[in-house]
Design a protein around this motif. Structure first.
Motif, short mmCIF file in Angstrom:
data_model
loop_
_atom_site.label_atom_id
_atom_site.label_comp_id
_atom_site.label_asym_id
_atom_site.label_seq_id
_atom_site.Cartn_x
_atom_site.Cartn_y
_atom_site.Cartn_z
N SER A 1 0.82 -1.22 0.00
CA SER A 1 0.00 0.00 0.00
C SER A 1 0.85 1.27 0.00
O SER A 1 0.32 2.37 -0.10
CB SER A 1 -0.95 0.00 1.20
N GLN A 2 2.19 1.14 0.08
CA GLN A 2 3.06 2.30 -0.07
C GLN A 2 3.07 2.80 -1.52
O GLN A 2 3.41 3.95 -1.78
CB GLN A 2 4.48 1.95 0.37
N ASP B 1 14.14 -4.40 3.42
CA ASP B 1 14.31 -3.04 2.91
C ASP B 1 13.12 -2.66 2.04
O ASP B 1 13.12 -2.84 0.83
CB ASP B 1 15.61 -2.95 2.10
N GLU B 2 12.09 -2.11 2.68
CA GLU B 2 10.84 -1.85 1.96
C GLU B 2 10.99 -0.71 0.96
O GLU B 2 10.30 -0.69 -0.06
CB GLU B 2 9.71 -1.59 2.95
N LEU B 3 11.88 0.24 1.24
CA LEU B 3 12.11 1.33 0.29
C LEU B 3 12.65 0.78 -1.04
O LEU B 3 12.24 1.21 -2.12
CB LEU B 3 13.08 2.35 0.86
N GLN B 4 13.59 -0.17 -0.96
CA GLN B 4 14.13 -0.79 -2.15
C GLN B 4 13.07 -1.63 -2.86
O GLN B 4 13.00 -1.66 -4.10
CB GLN B 4 15.35 -1.66 -1.81
N SER C 1 10.88 0.72 -4.74
CA SER C 1 11.63 1.24 -5.89
C SER C 1 11.69 0.21 -7.02
O SER C 1 11.47 0.54 -8.19
CB SER C 1 13.05 1.62 -5.46
N ASN C 2 11.97 -1.05 -6.68
CA ASN C 2 12.01 -2.12 -7.68
C ASN C 2 10.63 -2.31 -8.32
O ASN C 2 10.51 -2.50 -9.53
CB ASN C 2 12.45 -3.43 -7.05
N LEU C 3 9.60 -2.26 -7.50
CA LEU C 3 8.24 -2.45 -8.00
C LEU C 3 7.85 -1.32 -8.94
O LEU C 3 7.23 -1.54 -9.99
CB LEU C 3 7.27 -2.55 -6.83
N PHE D 1 16.45 -5.72 -2.84
CA PHE D 1 16.01 -5.81 -1.45
C PHE D 1 16.33 -7.19 -0.88
O PHE D 1 16.42 -8.17 -1.62
CB PHE D 1 14.51 -5.52 -1.32
N ASP D 2 16.51 -7.26 0.44
CA ASP D 2 16.71 -8.55 1.11
C ASP D 2 15.39 -9.29 1.17
O ASP D 2 14.34 -8.70 1.47
CB ASP D 2 17.26 -8.33 2.52
N TRP D 3 15.46 -10.60 0.92
CA TRP D 3 14.23 -11.39 0.79
C TRP D 3 14.43 -12.76 1.41
O TRP D 3 15.53 -13.33 1.36
CB TRP D 3 13.88 -11.53 -0.70
#
Length: 354
Positions: free
Chosen positions: A49-50, A121-124, A127-129, A268-270
């Motif tokens: 939802s970001q 890393d939700e910011l990354q 950004s990827n999305l 991002f780390d997953w």
């Protein structure tokens, strides 16, 4: 926010390797597995939802979990929950949800994402999305987000991409099944393989065209009910037709056949949080590398264990190394971490004793 952005959250899995916490009645996506105060599906919804309007996030799940979703995601309306009357793998349910989205917005671009994965890393991630959405808005492509492998994992599928492709978004050569250890090592050494995280991005137009081309029978069956989707008559149509759908993944049905599949190596780390061991990897540890969730502990000669209880139960451990210790209601699991893949078999045995 862009009103053309949509998400399909896959929330129908059982998570049997997380028994006894994850059960058929209450699977892992509805638990706070990391002790953060949020369940996995709540974290997934919040993360998506970001970038995506909350009303455009559909939750795809089995009908038995409907009430759980409404309880854990109070901002979600009933019409956002896409209910499967039978378990039929990912191809039918993604087609079903995609047709519902097309009827709402034929210009939609969507992400399909699991509800139970860990992303730090939700910011990354956002950004990827965004990068993937921009690409799929411009191009008739099917995309996936691939994870840079950190070791030769035999529990994940892999994505092989074109070694000579220097662009940020790479052309997929092929999807590879879960390999043995030697093959996984070769993949890592080749440097053009990524872990398949099961996160897909495409426009609704591109994915429906792919279904029509590569799985025309399934496509035509669902199109028979297109007029009743998002109406009061949808439930009856789905109840009648859905159980007859082919039990096949979107990977087999579409992605392995299509020639317009691309991958973005994620930054991002997953972790897919598929086993107790993978959860252990992501939890903070004490000086002896014990990971503790919820419990109060007294530990002597104990190392590399994961210990989880309900509430703040006192757990005393002496002389155990590399064990999974989980206390849940009327079940106590004390099991070697090295045999965690057997927990799925043990779960089946335990269910037979009920």
């Amino acid at each position: 926010m862009n009103k053309n952005y949509y998400a399909i959250v896959m929330a129908g899995g059982v998570g049997s390797r997380f028994w006894p916490v994850s059960t058929t009645e209450f699977p892992k996506q509805f638990h706070d597995m990391l002790g953060t105060g949020e369940t996995l599906i709540q974290k997934t919804f919040s993360r998506l939802s970001q970038l995506i309007p909350k009303e455009n996030i559909l939750i795809l799940t089995n009908e038995v979990y409907n009430d759980l979703i409404l309880e854990q995601l109070p901002g979600v309306k009933q019409e956002q929950i896409v209910l499967e009357p039978a378990m039929r793998n990912t191809a039918p349910c993604i087609l079903y949800a995609s047709l519902k989205i097309k009827k709402q917005n034929p210009n939609a671009v969507m992400v399909v994402a699991p509800s139970d994965h860990w992303i730090e890393d939700e910011l990354q991630f956002v950004s990827n999305l965004q990068h993937a959405f921009d690409f799929c808005e411009r191009e008739d492509k099917l995309m996936t987000l691939g994870i840079l492998p950190t070791f030769p994992n035999t529990g994940y599928g892999y994505i092989e991409y074109d070694k000579l492709d220097s662009r940020p978004i790479k052309k997929v050569v092929q999807f590879r099944e879960k390999p043995d250890y030697a093959t996984a090592r070769k993949f890592i050494q080749s440097r053009n393989f990524l872990w398949n995280a099961g996160i897909f991005v495409w426009s609704v137009e591109s994915i429906l065209k792919a279904y029509e081309d590569f799985n025309p029978v399934m496509y035509s069956e669902f199109m028979n009910g297109f007029d009743v989707l998002n109406t009061a008559d949808e439930k009856q149509f789905i109840k009648e037709y859905y159980p007859n759908s082919e039990n096949i993944s979107v990977d087999y049905a579409i992605l392995e056949k299509a020639q317009n599949v691309y991958v973005l190596p994620a930054t991002f780390d997953w972790n897919d949080l598929g086993t107790w061991g993978s959860l252990y990897d992501k939890l903070p540890k004490d000086e002896q590398d014990n990971a503790v969730v919820n419990a109060t502990v007294i530990l002597e000669n104990a190392s590399n264990n994961i210990i989880r209880t309900e509430g703040k139960k006192l757990v005393v451990v002496d002389g155990l190394q590399d064990f999974i210790i989980v206390d849940k209601d009327d079940v106590l699991l004390i099991y070697p971490k090295g045999k965690e893949q057997d927990i799925k078999r043990i779960t089946a045995m335990a269910n037979e004793l009920k």
